[in-house]
Design a protein around this motif. Structure first.
Motif, PDB file in Angstrom:
ATOM      1  N   ASN A  34       0.816  -1.222   0.000  1.00 26.20           N
ATOM      2  CA  ASN A  34       0.000   0.000   0.000  1.00 26.20           C
ATOM      3  C   ASN A  34       0.845   1.265   0.000  1.00 26.20           C
ATOM      4  N   ALA A  35       2.133   1.125  -0.252  1.00 28.42           N
ATOM      5  CA  ALA A  35       3.042   2.276  -0.244  1.00 28.42           C
ATOM      6  C   ALA A  35       3.025   2.996  -1.586  1.00 28.42           C
ATOM      7  N   VAL A  36       3.193   4.314  -1.511  1.00 21.34           N
ATOM      8  CA  VAL A  36       3.287   5.142  -2.710  1.00 21.34           C
ATOM      9  C   VAL A  36       4.524   6.023  -2.547  1.00 21.34           C
ATOM     10  N   LEU A  37       5.449   5.919  -3.496  1.00 28.79           N
ATOM     11  CA  LEU A  37       6.637   6.769  -3.500  1.00 28.79           C
ATOM     12  C   LEU A  37       6.525   7.743  -4.664  1.00 28.79           C
ATOM     13  N   GLY A  38       6.755   9.020  -4.391  1.00 27.61           N
ATOM     14  CA  GLY A  38       6.719  10.028  -5.450  1.00 27.61           C
ATOM     15  C   GLY A  38       7.928   9.916  -6.358  1.00 27.61           C
ATOM     16  N   GLU A  39       7.956  10.744  -7.383  1.00 31.49           N
ATOM     17  CA  GLU A  39       9.054  10.744  -8.344  1.00 31.49           C
ATOM     18  C   GLU A  39      10.366  11.112  -7.677  1.00 31.49           C
ATOM     19  N   GLY A  40      11.436  10.429  -8.089  1.00 29.42           N
ATOM     20  CA  GLY A  40      12.774  10.788  -7.667  1.00 29.42           C
ATOM     21  C   GLY A  40      13.118  10.500  -6.221  1.00 29.42           C
ATOM     22  N   CYS A  41      12.382   9.614  -5.558  1.00 29.95           N
ATOM     23  CA  CYS A  41      12.715   9.257  -4.174  1.00 29.95           C
ATOM     24  C   CYS A  41      14.000   8.435  -4.149  1.00 29.95           C
ATOM     25  N   ASP A  42      14.760   8.572  -3.076  1.00 29.80           N
ATOM     26  CA  ASP A  42      16.017   7.837  -2.927  1.00 29.80           C
ATOM     27  C   ASP A  42      16.026   7.177  -1.554  1.00 29.80           C
ATOM     28  N   LEU A  43      15.829   5.866  -1.522  1.00 27.16           N
ATOM     29  CA  LEU A  43      15.875   5.085  -0.290  1.00 27.16           C
ATOM     30  C   LEU A  43      17.234   4.406  -0.253  1.00 27.16           C
ATOM     31  N   LYS A  44      18.081   4.773   0.696  1.00 22.01           N
ATOM     32  CA  LYS A  44      19.482   4.349   0.694  1.00 22.01           C
ATOM     33  C   LYS A  44      19.645   2.849   0.912  1.00 22.01           C
ATOM     34  N   SER A  45      19.313   2.318   2.075  1.00 24.31           N
ATOM     35  CA  SER A  45      19.362   0.875   2.336  1.00 24.31           C
ATOM     36  C   SER A  45      18.593   0.583   3.614  1.00 24.31           C
ATOM     37  N   HIS A  46      18.120  -0.650   3.751  1.00 24.23           N
ATOM     38  CA  HIS A  46      17.425  -1.110   4.959  1.00 24.23           C
ATOM     39  C   HIS A  46      16.244  -0.210   5.355  1.00 24.23           C
ATOM     40  N   VAL A  47      15.593   0.416   4.390  1.00 24.08           N
ATOM     41  CA  VAL A  47      14.432   1.276   4.659  1.00 24.08           C
ATOM     42  C   VAL A  47      13.174   0.429   4.520  1.00 24.08           C
ATOM     43  N   VAL A  48      12.240   0.591   5.462  1.00 20.15           N
ATOM     44  CA  VAL A  48      10.958  -0.110   5.407  1.00 20.15           C
ATOM     45  C   VAL A  48       9.849   0.923   5.253  1.00 20.15           C
ATOM     46  N   VAL A  49       9.037   0.751   4.225  1.00 18.93           N
ATOM     47  CA  VAL A  49       7.864   1.603   4.009  1.00 18.93           C
ATOM     48  C   VAL A  49       6.666   0.666   4.075  1.00 18.93           C
ATOM     49  N   ALA A  50       5.914   0.757   5.164  1.00 14.81           N
ATOM     50  CA  ALA A  50       4.814  -0.180   5.410  1.00 14.81           C
ATOM     51  C   ALA A  50       3.508   0.570   5.602  1.00 14.81           C
ATOM     52  N   GLY A  51       2.413  -0.171   5.549  1.00 18.38           N
ATOM     53  CA  GLY A  51       1.089   0.409   5.783  1.00 18.38           C
ATOM     54  C   GLY A  51       0.665   1.301   4.628  1.00 18.38           C
ATOM     55  N   HIS A  52      -0.345   2.105   4.883  1.00 12.17           N
ATOM     56  CA  HIS A  52      -0.861   3.045   3.883  1.00 12.17           C
ATOM     57  C   HIS A  52      -0.019   4.314   3.987  1.00 12.17           C
ATOM     58  N   THR A  53       1.123   4.311   3.321  1.00  7.59           N
ATOM     59  CA  THR A  53       2.094   5.392   3.447  1.00  7.59           C
ATOM     60  C   THR A  53       2.355   6.021   2.092  1.00  7.59           C
ATOM     61  N   THR A  54       2.355   7.345   2.051  1.00  2.00           N
ATOM     62  CA  THR A  54       2.699   8.085   0.846  1.00  2.00           C
ATOM     63  C   THR A  54       3.902   8.964   1.154  1.00  2.00           C
ATOM     64  N   ILE A  55       4.920   8.860   0.318  1.00  2.17           N
ATOM     65  CA  ILE A  55       6.124   9.674   0.457  1.00  2.17           C
ATOM     66  C   ILE A  55       6.191  10.580  -0.760  1.00  2.17           C
TER      67      ILE A  55
END
Length: 65
Positions: A34-55
């Motif tokens: 259920n995650a939404v990442l916008g354009e150009g996001c940079d997740l370096k390492s070991h990042v957890v995006v859980a639930g109904h989350t919008t970045i």
């Protein structure tokens, strides 16, 4: 910024997750269905995006967040 999205082979992106163009998902990241990442996001390492989350676009998220 490139429109190519890069996902490290060790990252897990579950079905249903929406990843914006030009995003980079680093090693050992986990993106939930259920995650939404916008354009150009940079997740370096070991990042957890859980639930109904919008970045929003161009977010930079560091390890273990």
């Amino acid at each position: 910024m490139s429109d190519a999205t890069v996902i490290h082979p060790s990252a897990v992106v579950e079905d249903g997750a929406r990843i914006g163009a030009g995003s980079r998902i680093g090693p050992f990241c986990h993106i939930g269905p259920n995650a939404v990442l916008g354009e150009g996001c940079d997740l370096k390492s070991h990042v957890v995006v859980a639930g109904h989350t919008t970045i929003g676009p161009r977010a930079l998220i560091f390890p273990f967040a």
